[in-house]
Write an enzyme that holds these catalytic residues in place. Structure first.
Site, PDB file in Angstrom:
ATOM      1  N   HIS A  11      -4.875   0.329   3.425  1.00 57.54           N
ATOM      2  CA  HIS A  11      -5.871   1.235   2.855  1.00 57.54           C
ATOM      3  C   HIS A  11      -7.019   1.534   3.820  1.00 57.54           C
ATOM      4  O   HIS A  11      -8.078   1.969   3.389  1.00 57.54           O
ATOM      5  CB  HIS A  11      -6.448   0.628   1.572  1.00 57.54           C
ATOM      6  CG  HIS A  11      -5.610   0.873   0.356  1.00 57.54           C
ATOM      7  ND1 HIS A  11      -4.296   0.504   0.263  1.00 57.54           N
ATOM      8  CD2 HIS A  11      -5.902   1.482  -0.825  1.00 57.54           C
ATOM      9  CE1 HIS A  11      -3.827   0.849  -0.933  1.00 57.54           C
ATOM     10  NE2 HIS A  11      -4.775   1.450  -1.604  1.00 57.54           N
TER      11      HIS A  11
ATOM     12  N   GLU B   2       2.700  11.932  -4.153  1.00 55.49           N
ATOM     13  CA  GLU B   2       2.067  12.743  -3.106  1.00 55.49           C
ATOM     14  C   GLU B   2       3.034  13.734  -2.500  1.00 55.49           C
ATOM     15  O   GLU B   2       2.638  14.845  -2.123  1.00 55.49           O
ATOM     16  CB  GLU B   2       1.485  11.846  -2.018  1.00 55.49           C
ATOM     17  CG  GLU B   2       0.215  11.094  -2.424  1.00 55.49           C
ATOM     18  CD  GLU B   2       0.449   9.890  -3.316  1.00 55.49           C
ATOM     19  OE1 GLU B   2       1.626   9.521  -3.553  1.00 55.49           O
ATOM     20  OE2 GLU B   2      -0.541   9.300  -3.779  1.00 55.49           O
TER      21      GLU B   2
HETATM   22  C1  LIG Z   1       1.042   6.307  -2.927  1.00 56.20           C
HETATM   23  C2  LIG Z   1      -0.267   5.952  -3.558  1.00 56.20           C
HETATM   24  N1  LIG Z   1      -0.980   6.933  -4.154  1.00 56.20           N
HETATM   25  C3  LIG Z   1      -2.163   6.646  -4.743  1.00 56.20           C
HETATM   26  C4  LIG Z   1      -2.648   5.376  -4.736  1.00 56.20           C
HETATM   27  C5  LIG Z   1      -3.999   5.057  -5.385  1.00 56.20           C
HETATM   28  N2  LIG Z   1      -3.759   4.303  -6.608  1.00 56.20           N
HETATM   29  C6  LIG Z   1      -3.831   2.972  -6.606  1.00 56.20           C
HETATM   30  S1  LIG Z   1      -3.437   2.329  -8.075  1.00 56.20           S
HETATM   31  C7  LIG Z   1      -3.191   3.835  -8.763  1.00 56.20           C
HETATM   32  C8  LIG Z   1      -2.781   3.929 -10.197  1.00 56.20           C
HETATM   33  C9  LIG Z   1      -1.487   3.223 -10.448  1.00 56.20           C
HETATM   34  O1  LIG Z   1      -1.262   3.128 -11.816  1.00 56.20           O
HETATM   35  P1  LIG Z   1      -0.097   2.250 -12.410  1.00 56.20           P
HETATM   36  O2  LIG Z   1       1.131   2.386 -11.574  1.00 56.20           O
HETATM   37  O3  LIG Z   1       0.040   2.593 -13.829  1.00 56.20           O
HETATM   38  O4  LIG Z   1      -0.584   0.742 -12.223  1.00 56.20           O
HETATM   39  P2  LIG Z   1      -1.820  -0.006 -12.902  1.00 56.20           P
HETATM   40  O5  LIG Z   1      -2.942   0.086 -11.937  1.00 56.20           O
HETATM   41  O6  LIG Z   1      -2.104   0.624 -14.193  1.00 56.20           O
HETATM   42  O7  LIG Z   1      -1.407  -1.434 -13.025  1.00 56.20           O
HETATM   43  C10 LIG Z   1      -3.424   4.827  -7.820  1.00 56.20           C
HETATM   44  C11 LIG Z   1      -3.335   6.268  -8.088  1.00 56.20           C
HETATM   45  C12 LIG Z   1      -1.894   4.391  -4.074  1.00 56.20           C
HETATM   46  N3  LIG Z   1      -2.323   3.129  -3.972  1.00 56.20           N
HETATM   47  N4  LIG Z   1      -0.711   4.711  -3.510  1.00 56.20           N
END
Ligand SMILES: Cc1ncc(C[n+]2csc(CCOP(=O)(O)OP(=O)(O)O)c2C)c(N)n1
Ligand SMILES: [Mg+2]
Lengths: 327, 345
Positions: free
Chosen positions: A129, A61
């Site tokens: 959240h 972000e």
């Molecule tokens: C700082 C932040 N930005 C966006 C999100 C929303 N978000 C939650 S999980 C996610 C994807 C994360 O992907 P990854 O790190 O590959 O983990 P996975 O869910 O695949 O285990 C996003 C964008 C968040 N929780 N925190």
């Protein structure tokens, strides 16, 4: 007039402005691929309509905002989507120390025509959240902060925000995306900085914005049955505040309740209450009251979450107490 | 590893799988709400990694945390009750699915802000180093978390101070709907190379491979050789969360990865092949796992919601004098308080 959702109203604003101005681009996490476009569907389909102009970004972000800022300085009009307001925290240095500093500190040499769209909201997603930083954004000089409550306002304000030469924080709300309202097919704009009377009344003024406008309207219907006639001032813009409209209403009704979703301490309600007593003290028949979210990190459990968030019933209760002179 | 330990790895993976499938069912029945990120497909990582650590080694993970909590020994009852938002859950219903924790088990929590927990994992490692506890900190994250500022800050710091931390990337190749190639400019191991950090690529669908890699990394850390970076290649069998319609991944791709299911693979290639168990043994394990999860559901369903009066508990751990309950906030009537600040009610 046709009724559409808040979500659809936002999308139409984005589409119209992208058609109008080729420098408008949309960047954010999952605005293209996920579920057809956007964690909450606002950008669904836009990537196909505008090839190369809607792009998924890395989860970073601070860079979404920072790169957006640089692009705005360099001649684009970026609309940056931060998936929820909770994740803007990662970008706060960029927002406060960079986005909000350029125009004034550099003596008018740099303008920042960017929009940061992000939703407030809750929904059993627990403390990290389910937050609301409206008051923080609204306390930062050089930002414009907008928080529409209806599809009509959402569309008109987003179009204005995109055309604005200053950075606009555009606060949406998860609980509003699927709400419906009348939106004309013809183009219209809503100026930033103007509050709107969502209901006229004579007994007391409810000053509010965003989701709490909708809850306050529900409260107004219940109160009307009890003979309490409330006026609802929907701020729509949180910075700069439309103080003249707030004062106009309070000078008429002589009573005011500020209703906000976020935490009470240091909330925007505190600022508005102070402004009213500074500028309309002699008109008041009661202290200015506040309805706000309880000051705890939002719990996940259903009953605790419900107790933490303000609803129409809390507005009703506060209005009754005020009319009984209990404040 | 002896026979009992190998069977235990299998049972733990199966417990996670069955737990997640039933949790999905409970979500559909609205017993669970909010975000529910399931661990299906990635079971070998939590189970293999935890088996390689000492019980007092520290673990910090992201919101996809049910598997880690169960592998670390949290009861299915406590985890399910947390998903239900009940007083008997791991945080008494406060944190929900994304914020499981059990400090008594050195499980420091699930963290729901992407990248947010990486610096604090380094800090746990620095504390262990400073206090000479000999503990290693394991920090797991998703592939999508390796682009945010805190990732790079944590990697640099860990290497700079030679911190006993193991970064485990659960590389399921997607961050929500965004594929690896769309979110990352370079291959995963190149990111570790940038910090000259010891790194390995690991088959994250192979519980033994995970275990061995974490053993090596933990030994390095304990011997003063500092941080490691393990890129565990895996795949999630379900959508990002229960809210994800999962439209961006092709059916073929999902089917292809399901063929590498870590649980059946371990049963076929290790337990059955080496003659350690019979099919009847596996059936009995499944039955006991199903019973354990059913019991957890009953327990969660019958557990009370947290009391409303507990809302302000733990706002501070150390009380402050002259504090109105809830800060400056007047308690609203629904909490048994009063609405008017002058106390007339
Ligand atoms: C700082 C932040 N930005 C966006 C999100 C929303 N978000 C939650 S999980 C996610 C994807 C994360 O992907 P990854 O790190 O590959 O983990 P996975 O869910 O695949 O285990 C996003 C964008 C968040 N929780 N925190
Ligand atoms: Mg991932």
């Amino acid at each position: 007039m046709p009724e559409i959702t808040y979500r659809e109203a936002l999308k139409r604003a984005l589409r119209e402005e992208m058609q109008r101005d080729p420098t408008v681009v949309i960047w954010g996490e999952d605005v293209v691929a996920y579920a057809g476009g956007g964690a909450y569907g606002v950008t669904a389909g836009l990537a196909k309509e505008f090839p190369g102009r809607v792009r998924d970004t890395p989860i970073a972000e601070e860079a979404i905002v920072g790169v957006g800022l640089g692009a705005a300085m360099g001649g684009l009009r970026p609309v940056c989507e931060i998936m929820t307001v909770n994740f803007t925290l990662v970008a706060w240095d960029q927002i406060v120390n960079h986005v909000a500093k350029q125009s004034h500190m550099f003596n008018g040499q740099i303008k920042v025509p960017m929009v940061i769209r992000t939703p407030n909201g809750h929904g059993r997603t627990a403390a990290t959240h389910s937050q609301n930083f409206d008051a923080w954004f609204a306390s930062i000089p050089s930002l414009k902060v907008v928080a529409p409550a209806t599809p009509y306002d959402a569309k008109g304000l987003l179009k204005t925000a995109i055309r604005d030469d200053d950075p606009v924080i555009f606060l949406e709300h998860l609980q509003l995306y699927s709400t419906r309202g009348e939106v004309p097919d013809e183009e219209y704009l809503i100026p930033i900085g103007e509050a709107d009377y969502k209901r006229r009344g004579k007994d007391l003024s409810i000053i509010t914005w965003g989701r709490m406008t909708i809850e306050s309207l529900k409260a107004a219907r219940i109160l009307a049955e009890e003979g309490i006639d409330v006026e609802i001032v929907d701020l729509r813009t949180l910075r700069p505040l439309d103080v003249p409209t707030i004062l106009e209403s309070v000078r008429k009704t002589n009573r005011a309740i500020v209703v906000e979703e976020g935490w009470r301490t240091g909330g925007l309600g505190a600022e508005i209450a102070a402004t009213i007593q500074e500028q309309a003290f002699n008109y008041l028949d009661a202290p200015v009251a506040r309805v706000a979210g309880l000051e705890v990190p939002m719990p996940y459990a259903r009953n605790l979450e419900r107790a933490t968030i303000p609803f129409a019933e809390d507005v009703v209760e506060a209005a009754r107490a005020m009319m009984r002179n209990e404040y | 590893m002896d026979r009992e330990s190998l069977i235990s790895l299998y049972r733990q993976m199966l417990l996670i799988r069955v737990f997640e499938d039933r949790a999905a069912e409970m979500y559909a029945k609205a017993k669970i709400a909010g975000f529910l990120h399931l661990y299906n497909g990635q079971e070998a990582i939590a189970v293999g990694a935890v088996s390689a650590l000492n019980p007092d080694d520290e673990i910090v993970v992201n919101y996809r945390d049910h598997g880690w909590a169960l592998a670390r020994g949290c009861s299915a009852r406590a985890v399910m009750a947390e998903l239900f938002g009940r007083a008997t859950g791991t945080t008494g219903g406060r944190g929900g699915s994304m914020h499981l924790v059990d400090v008594s088990r050195h499980f420091w929590g699930g963290y729901a802000i992407v990248g947010g927990h990486l610096p604090l994992a380094v800090g746990l490692g620095v504390a262990a180093q400073y206090l000479g506890t000999g503990r290693v900190t394991l920090c797991s994250m998703g592939d999508g978390s390796t682009n945010i500022g805190t990732f790079h800050a944590a990697m640099n710091w860990a290497k700079l101070w030679n911190v006993p931390v193991i970064f485990v990337v659960e590389n399921n190749q997607y961050a929500m709907g965004t594929a690896y190639e769309v979110h990352s400019a370079v291959p995963m191991l190149t990111k570790a190379a940038g910090y000259d950090m010891y790194a390995e690529e690991v088959d994250g669908m192979d519980v033994m491979a995970v275990r061995e890699a974490v053993c090596r990394a933990a030994e390095r850390a304990r011997n003063g050789l500092g941080p490691s970076f393990l890129n565990m290649v895996t795949y999630r069998f379900r959508g990002h969360s229960m809210a994800d319609p999962d439209v961006q991944r092709s059916k073929e791709e999902i089917a292809e990865w399901r063929k590498r299911d870590p649980i059946t693979r371990f049963a076929d290639e290790v337990l059955l092949k080496r003659g350690l168990v019979t099919q009847a043994d596996l059936d009995a394990i499944r039955k006991s796992v199903e019973e354990e999860v059913e019991d957890a559901i009953q327990f969660a369903d019958q557990s009370p919601e947290p009391p409303l009066e507990s809302l302000y508990d733990y706002i501070y751990m150390q009380p402050v004098s002259n504090m109105q309950i809830g800060g400056s906030l007047i308690r609203p009537p629904k909490l048994g308080g009063r609405v008017a600040p002058n106390g007339k009610r």
